[in-house]
Design an enzyme around this catalytic site. Structure first.
Site, PDB file in Angstrom:
ATOM      1  N   VAL A 162      29.185  -9.129 -20.052  1.00  6.97           N
ATOM      2  CA  VAL A 162      30.255  -9.048 -19.052  1.00  6.97           C
ATOM      3  C   VAL A 162      29.709  -9.227 -17.638  1.00  6.97           C
ATOM      4  CG1 VAL A 162      32.007  -7.513 -18.052  1.00  6.97           C
ATOM      5  CG2 VAL A 162      31.715  -7.640 -20.544  1.00  6.97           C
ATOM      6  N   GLY A 163      28.490  -8.766 -17.402  1.00 12.88           N
ATOM      7  CA  GLY A 163      27.912  -8.908 -16.072  1.00 12.88           C
ATOM      8  C   GLY A 163      28.189  -7.698 -15.201  1.00 12.88           C
ATOM      9  N   ASP A 210      21.005  16.854 -30.434  1.00 12.48           N
ATOM     10  CA  ASP A 210      21.014  17.153 -31.865  1.00 12.48           C
ATOM     11  C   ASP A 210      19.634  16.945 -32.488  1.00 12.48           C
ATOM     12  OD1 ASP A 210      23.192  18.029 -33.611  1.00 12.48           O
ATOM     13  OD2 ASP A 210      22.574  16.367 -34.875  1.00 12.48           O
ATOM     14  N   ASN A 258      10.540  23.065 -30.629  1.00  9.16           N
ATOM     15  CA  ASN A 258       9.493  23.807 -31.322  1.00  9.16           C
ATOM     16  C   ASN A 258       9.998  25.131 -31.875  1.00  9.16           C
ATOM     17  OD1 ASN A 258       7.090  22.029 -30.882  1.00  9.16           O
ATOM     18  ND2 ASN A 258       7.602  22.399 -28.739  1.00  9.16           N
TER      19      ASN A 258
END
Length: 415
Positions: free
Chosen positions: A360-361, A385, A141
């Site tokens: 991949v697990g 950002d 803000n």
């Protein structure tokens, strides 16, 4: 004229050079910082890599030819940024931090200010600039019209000087390489506590080493492990009156312009991180059978998941190119696509990296693969950002509410 996504020979050379630099230099960042406990020490350990990036010309690419730079377009910079971020996010983030710290002077400074502040970064590309933006109470803000809230860093005019007092967080690059401060700060402040930011928000350039700059703490982060995030206090910091860029009240437009530039380029960083994760998951799927009879890529659910990830990568890349082209075409005036790129690509990146982990697990949750670290890096993109929820969607909402909003301006490449 036809729409053409074919890169020129110069762009192909830039892309290939950045890819080689990432593979040969930036791939060494992760093992270099892995065993370093303190966030400031991790950052300082990346100095040789940043120096190498400066020697390769990436810092000069930020700067105009009038001071000895090479002035890459935003689109060309994105081509390089994707390749660099695919290898490491930390050192390229320091580069973007310097770009943020110089943005006001680059785009809004007088010729005298450009000649005063910019040649130092050509002379020594290892020097760092920093944008001192985020207040200790948050930055979402900063443009609130109520003068009792928002930015509480103030600059009062005393004769031929500005005297700055305030406290900032997340001042990327703010420690410099020696813990004593950046070479140059762009300080977001207000020049009158009784006036709204629309009347008083300003950017004042503060050289590093100016008395009163105090680094009070270093924030440690889950991802971007070698990106420095200091808390900095400005205690009666005195600089010449000529160090203000523009005039009081111009700060909002300058801040929006700076964060539009990084918003578009964050899209390239997200593509780089997604690429790195995809390469790991694809190699795993092609080679690992998980105690079965065939590599797991032969199973449809794995193949479909990899296909979805690849589609996200390609879509994010071309949205990034489009938004960067739009910024270049309109000299930064058209910001809708840059904001969309930041929101969409950052949230897409989190989902894509998570899906590579699913391929991949459970091993992906260990140090056997780099995917957990890439997830930690990805999680930052929607939050920093200008957070997607607190800032970026509000910016888009404001555009949509505007009575002169043209929904097709960006699609038709108009300002």
């Amino acid at each position: 004229m036809a729409i053409d996504f074919q890169l020129s020979e110069a762009q192909q050379a830039l892309q290939a050079g950045a890819r080689a630099f990432g593979a040969e230099v930036l791939r060494k960042v992760a093992p270099t910082i892995a065993a370093i406990a303190r966030p400031d020490d991790r950052f300082y350990a990346t100095r040789p890599f940043y120096n190498a990036m400066a020697e390769a010309g990436f810092i000069k690419a930020l700067l105009p030819a009038s001071v000895g730079g090479t002035a890459l377009s935003t689109l060309d910079f994105a081509l390089a940024a994707e390749e660099l971020a695919a290898a490491d996010v930390n050192v390229p983030t320091a580069l973007l931090g310097t770009g943020l710290g110089l943005h006001a002077v680059l785009h809004h400074g007088t010729e005298a200010q450009k000649q005063r502040f910019l040649p130092d970064f050509v002379e020594d590309g290892s020097r760092l600039a920093a944008l001192a933006f985020t207040e200790v109470t948050g930055g979402a803000n900063y443009d609130n019209p109520d003068p009792s809230v928002g930015v509480q860093t103030f600059a009062r005019r005393e004769g031929d000087e500005w005297v700055i007092n305030g406290a900032k967080h997340y001042t990327t690059n703010g420690t410099g390489w020696d813990g004593k401060g950046a070479h140059l700060y762009s300080v977001i402040c207000r020049t009158d506590p009784s006036l709204s930011p629309q009347e008083s928000l300003a950017i004042i350039m503060v050289p590093g080493g100016t008395p009163g700059i105090e680094i009070v703490d270093i924030l440690d982060t889950v991802g971007h492990r070698a990106t420095i995030s200091p808390r900095i206090h400005f205690n009666n910091v005195r600089v010449p009156a000529a160090n203000i860029v523009g005039k009081p009240g111009d700060g909002i437009a300058m801040v929006e312009g700076a964060f539009a530039w990084t918003a578009a380029l964050i899209g390239a960083a997200c593509v780089g991180v997604m690429r790195a994760a995809f390469d790991v998951a694809l190699k795993f799927a092609r080679t690992d059978k998980r105690s079965g009879t065939v590599p797991v890529i032969e199973h449809q659910n794995v193949g479909f998941m990899l296909a979805d990830i690849k589609m996200r990568i390609e879509a994010a890349r071309y949205l990034t190119w489009k938004s960067c082209h739009q910024l270049d075409l309109t000299e930064g005036r058209s910001r809708e696509l840059a904001i969309i790129t930041k929101v969409h690509c950052s949230e897409l990146c989190v989902q894509a990296v998570y899906d590579t982990m699913r391929v991949v697990g459970v091993d992906a949750y260990t140090d056997m693969y780099p995917l957990a670290g890439l997830m930690q890096d990805a999680l930052c993109f929607p939050l920093y950002d200008g957070g997607n929820m607190g800032v970026r969607r509000r910016q888009l909402h404001a555009l949509l509410r505007s009575p002169d909003y043209d929904a097709m301006a960006s699609a038709e490449a108009r300002g």
